[in-house]
Design a protein around this motif. Structure first.
Motif: not given
Lengths: 282, 357
Positions: A180, B86, B95-96, B114, B142-143, B146, B150
């Protein structure tokens, strides 16, 4: 059949709890006697028929203690030494444990195994070399030398306990942070620290307790009241010809009180840290 | 769209050589599935591509740019992990947003991205929850989110469906395929599940013991496995594999059969491995490779039944229509010569008219 079983298990429970009460009683008796003595009038401390609880409750010993101008200084010194020791042990310990768990480098195993070797030396064997070194470096009677000697014991145990916690962090969590966009240090601050905060605070408390109660080095390395901490401070409260046990037990109670409070607050995490440390892979 | 190229990439962990001179080209926008048994090095390969592990040797190129010395941040890849990983202390929104925050996006940009991804994945109602209050499927989304938020160069997915139950797994598998069709971003998907590999992949890379054994489309991998390992690993139930002899005239001797087969190199006697898929087995004695035996096990799968026939100590697995066989029945089966896969018994390489890899 089931009745017998039930009765048997009840009996076992009763024996178990009686044992627990007995052990707790034996362990806490000295502390109880000390606390109770601190509230007794002088005439009750030296008597042929001692009682566990004071017959005449009095705060005289505490009043006497507060009248000693050095005592608050001792407490403040203890606070400074213990707080700095704990803060440095945590700061360095977190980085060291992170590296030992998440980095691959030669010698990692050896370092982990060597961590606890400091505990192979009884502290008393180190007193003279440390005193000599401190004197050469002009560090006698300073906070610095007290903090350094505390760290030599607190840091390895802090790293050791932190290893136990960090190994429970899924390796993917650390990797997710790096993918990240975190560098290693950001990973520690943004992910490892927040996730492990209660455990890290518990270890902070533990190292604080170590520093607060340390006696041997504090006694030998401080020369004046200016830097004397509470434990050797209590020693200084003893007169040459007469020992005032009321005063000493009052001082002991005051010194121990913050530790009991801290331990009570973080007890769950400290115990957890100890048990996870016992499951270490070496 | 990013072209990924691995050249002679080697990696050891401790004393074990986990990746052995890996060469792999992933085309821009391709969905490449890396499949192999546990411990074959596929996850390590993904970590090496992400920059989470250094290479010992070899080069990695994103669009002809070498990246092996770049940190994960600079490579700009996104990863989805099997256990989702997460951040437990952050909300779904946190998280995101984290990856964007670390890359210096402004608040309105983060909000917008998001929100868009949350709508796309249908997780917008979860944004304020912590991961511990999510179900397995929600965590998985959610994973994925994430990674999606990006808009990275490459998506790396490390067995992302392994922790889900069967129904959810096939649902999300389909969603990933749809998502890839929309995004057209290069995607590398690691799995040990051949159904996932066959259904998702543009191309599949089969790994074994730190090497890539074969790269090809799902059809190529299934129809023309390069080695007996690939043949046995891909396909469920697994391919039937038997050891036989090939003589100097190119005739195959197996289980009392003598057949002329197109296997190179000819000219000498050799031990070979002969394989055929269960669905290529035909009931009744016909042309080609023939077996006789007794039905020992029937495994109904709904539409079909998989039968195991004991042919003189060797089991032949075959797919048959429902209700045509009973346990204990004596039966003859045959496989056409064109449906046989022939491998060198020592090297495991395919020898029936295929060039050695």
């Amino acid at each position: 059949m089931t009745m017998i079983k039930k009765r048997y298990s009840r009996l076992r429970g009763a024996i178990f709890y009686c044992g627990l009460v007995l052990i707790t009683g034996i362990l806490s008796l000295p502390a109880l006697v000390a606390i109770s003595t601190s509230f007794k009038p002088y005439s009750e401390i030296f008597t042929t028929n001692p009682t566990i609880l004071p017959q005449h409750f009095t705060l005289a010993s505490y009043q006497k203690l507060l009248a000693i101008p050095e005592f608050p200084v001792y407490l403040l010194n203890s606070l400074i030494v213990a707080a700095f020791s704990a803060a440095i042990a945590i700061a360095v310990g977190v980085l060291a444990a992170y590296a030992l768990v998440f980095f691959r480098f030669p010698g990692r195993r050896v370092i982990r195994q060597a961590l606890l070797t400091t505990y192979m030396f009884p502290a008393i064997t180190l007193v003279f070399p440390v005193f000599f070194g401190a004197s050469r470096l002009n560090l006698l009677d300073t906070y610095t030398i007290l903090i350094l000697t505390n760290l030599s014991f607190a840091l390895p145990i802090a790293i050791w306990l932190l290893l136990g916690f960090f190994e429970k962090i899924p390796v993917e969590l650390e990797r997710a942070a790096r993918v990240d966009g975190c560098n290693r240090l950001q990973t520690v601050f943004h992910v490892i620290l927040p996730v492990m905060l209660p455990s890290i605070m518990a270890i902070g408390v533990f190292t604080f307790i170590l520093g607060w109660g340390e006696y041997l080095f504090a006694l030998t390395l401080t020369l004046t009241d200016a830097h004397r901490t509470a434990s050797p401070g209590m020693h200084a409260l003893m007169g040459n010809y007469r020992i005032d046990y009321g005063l000493l037990t009052a001082a002991g109670t005051v010194i121990v009180f913050p530790l009991v409070l801290l331990f009570a607050l973080f007890q769950k995490h400290i115990v957890e840290g100890m048990t996870s440390a016992s499951h270490h892979r070496l | 769209m990013t072209r990924l190229s691995l050249q002679n990439v080697s990696k050891s962990l401790g004393n074990a050589l986990v990746l052995k001179k890996i060469n792999l080209e992933v085309h821009p926008g391709e969905l490449m599935v890396i499949i192999g048994p546990s411990g074959c090095g596929k996850s390590t390969l993904l970590n090496v591509i992400a920059g989470l592990e250094d290479t010992d040797e070899g080069h990695i190129f994103f669009n002809e740019q070498p990246v092996e010395h770049l940190a994960p941040k600079a490579r700009d890849v996104a990863m989805v992990f099997q256990n989702y990983a997460l951040y437990p202390h952050k909300t779904v929104f946190g998280n995101l947003a984290f990856g964007l925050k670390m890359r210096g996006f402004t608040k309105p940009e983060i909000q917008e991205r998001v929100a868009a991804v949350a709508r796309q994945l249908n997780i917008h109602q979860l944004l304020l929850r912590k991961p511990r209050h999510l179900s397995g499927g929600e965590c998985q989304r959610v994973a994925m989110g994430r990674a999606l938020v990006r808009r990275p160069n490459i998506y790396l997915l490390d067995e992302p469906l392994s922790n889900l139950d069967a129904l959810l797994r096939s649902q999300i598998r389909t969603e990933i395929k749809k998502l890839h069709a929309v995004l057209k971003t290069t995607m590398i998907f690691v799995t040990h599940d051949q159904i996932e590999a066959m259904t998702l992949a543009d191309r599949i890379a089969v790994m074994n013991q730190g090497r890539i054994v074969q790269v090809g489309t799902p059809d190529e991998i299934y129809e023309r496995p390069k080695t007996d390992f690939v043949a046995a690993f891909m396909g469920n139930p697994a391919m039937n594999l038997f050891t036989g002899q090939k003589d100097a005239q190119g005739r195959l001797h197996l289980h009392g059969n003598t057949l002329q087969v197109n296997a190179s190199p000819g000219g000498k006697d050799q031990t070979i491995r002969v394989g055929f898929r269960p669905e290529k087995v035909r009931l009744g004695i016909d042309t080609g490779l023939r077996f006789k035996g007794r039905v020992t096990v029937l495994e109904p799968t709904g539409a079909d039944v998989f039968a195991i026939i004991d042919c003189g100590g060797e089991d032949v697995r075959c797919r048959v229509p429902r209700g045509c066989l009973t346990v204990g029945q004596q039966v003859g089966v045959s496989v056409q010569t064109k449906d046989l896969h022939i491998f060198n018994a020592q090297s495991g390489h395919r020898v029936d008219g295929v060039k050695r890899p």
